[in-house]
Design an enzyme around this catalytic site. Sequence first.
Site, mmCIF file in Angstrom:
data_model
loop_
_atom_site.group_PDB
_atom_site.id
_atom_site.type_symbol
_atom_site.label_atom_id
_atom_site.label_comp_id
_atom_site.label_asym_id
_atom_site.label_seq_id
_atom_site.Cartn_x
_atom_site.Cartn_y
_atom_site.Cartn_z
ATOM 1 N N TYR A 126 -5.215 5.566 -7.615
ATOM 2 C CA TYR A 126 -5.438 5.397 -6.176
ATOM 3 C C TYR A 126 -6.913 5.122 -5.949
ATOM 4 O O TYR A 126 -7.737 6.028 -5.954
ATOM 5 C CB TYR A 126 -4.988 6.632 -5.400
ATOM 6 C CG TYR A 126 -5.154 6.463 -3.904
ATOM 7 C CD1 TYR A 126 -4.404 5.513 -3.224
ATOM 8 C CD2 TYR A 126 -6.057 7.228 -3.187
ATOM 9 C CE1 TYR A 126 -4.555 5.330 -1.860
ATOM 10 C CE2 TYR A 126 -6.210 7.052 -1.815
ATOM 11 C CZ TYR A 126 -5.465 6.110 -1.158
ATOM 12 O OH TYR A 126 -5.602 5.920 0.194
ATOM 13 N N TYR B 27 0.838 -1.210 0.000
ATOM 14 C CA TYR B 27 0.000 0.000 0.000
ATOM 15 C C TYR B 27 0.868 1.254 0.000
ATOM 16 O O TYR B 27 1.693 1.457 0.902
ATOM 17 C CB TYR B 27 -0.903 -0.016 1.220
ATOM 18 C CG TYR B 27 -2.004 1.007 1.172
ATOM 19 C CD1 TYR B 27 -3.236 0.703 0.617
ATOM 20 C CD2 TYR B 27 -1.823 2.277 1.692
ATOM 21 C CE1 TYR B 27 -4.252 1.631 0.582
ATOM 22 C CE2 TYR B 27 -2.840 3.218 1.664
ATOM 23 C CZ TYR B 27 -4.056 2.892 1.106
ATOM 24 O OH TYR B 27 -5.064 3.818 1.070
#
Lengths: 382, 146
Positions: free
Chosen positions: A337, A287
């Site tokens: 994203y 992440y």
Amino acid sequence: MATLKDKTAIAGIGQTRFAKHLPESEKTLACRAIVAALDDAGIAASEVDAFASYTMEETDEVEVAKSIGAGDVTFFSKVGYGGGGSCATLAHLAAAVATGQASVGVAWRSRKRGSGPRPWKNTAVQLPTPAQWTRPYGLLRPADEIGMLARRYMHEYGATRDHLFNVALACRNRANQNPDAVMYERPLTRDMYMTSRWISEPLCLFDNCLETDGALACVIVSAERARDCRQKPVYLHSVAQGLPAQHHGMVNYWNDDPLTGPAWAAARQLWKQADFGPDDVDVAQIYDAFTPLIPLSLEGYGFCGRGEGAAFTEGGALESGGRLPINTGGGGLSEGYVHGFNLINEGVKQLRGVSTAQVADASTCLVTAGEGVPTSAVLLRS
Amino acid sequence: MDALLLPVVDEDGAPFWEYAARGELRVQACAAPDCGRLRFPPRPCCPHCQSFDSEWRALSGRGRIWSYVLPHPPLLPAYAAQAPYNAVVVELADAPEIRLVGNVVTGPDAPLNSVDPGRLRIGAAVKAVFCPVSPEATLVRWLLER
Ligand SMILES: [Zn+2]
């Protein structure tokens, strides 16, 4: 002890386009991604009986279920903490399917972050704790909150902006290979990085993820069923969530050791249930809302020792052919994203052997959710 | 004119802000006789001994910069007007495990960008100063110590 190990598999993945602006609503994008994932799996929408998404997902399962034509739904779940919830959606569905609460689960995330509002601009909704201790002082955005940890990390361990650049570059290089990435054919250079504008010193523009519109989904079924589906199964080998003792959210400045975040707690559970360890991971999707999350996560998930995460990025270690290729679709920094869900689908592509930056013979992949917030992670294997 | 954000106070945090308005830096402490541990942010129960008895202990107001950032736009308008400014985390001299977010300024009423960022260092000594920002709210900010 009963475990979820390899009991379930991802049978289908789907996504929309990623762009700064997409005209369709989040609900429509969610349905498109889910329908695409079911089609990929070769499973009818009427067979779907479980849903999981993030608490921040604004299209709820009621809307999705009736739109796509799902059957009776017997399991639904939402996971909190923004990007920390991505892998937990899979964990919840795996548990539901493995224990017979449902048979076909769909996890998804749809988000118009590129053209929609930024959460930190919403001053009307301030959670009393911990916002009262931070926001009046101008610590407003996630970039400010993580920048604070980043400067401390750099101070303690001699990490430099070049280390953060290594992370940004690895993600960008992979996006340059991925036609679906927002940053396809848009190379990044060290000079561009070092001269870019600041967002929250020590973090510059390229230390921050993209603002993206898009949606993704994946379909989870039992391992047995997955073997009869259209695609090669990708097994959920180990799953974990992590909320460490005395943790305080993204502004994790108040426990004994703010630089050991939720990744450490998730990692202990993840490896405990796995048949292999960090050295056996072929490719990782970590992440990356902000570049410093990569060295912190590399340490947390055990790829190197405490304080060694920055040095780990040296010598092309994160690039294709390196010690641990990461974020092979481009990640949040350069593919798009969508709260980390694209990392899940990219992990599946790697283990199917169809990534645009394919790691040869990849058979194990770590996928992680947001670090700094209560988090989750999955180990995938083919 | 857009204003800086005020603390949205909850029941647990209210005493901190009430003491700050009187110019006192106090931190919640367990009031169980054999515990007495400090905790921050404030909460109903002691995580070490589960006592629900607490008191607010006065501290010296001295500390050291643990880390800092310099936010640049895009920011909310009132903050953008002063950007780049500093936001710091200060660890308290009397209790290094307690860290407070704040700003280093040249005086109680000085703007958030009043200190040259080049003077900020991790480990620099700072002292609390109390800044009334509304009739209800007084923020704790920090002066660099010589
Ligand atoms: Zn106690």
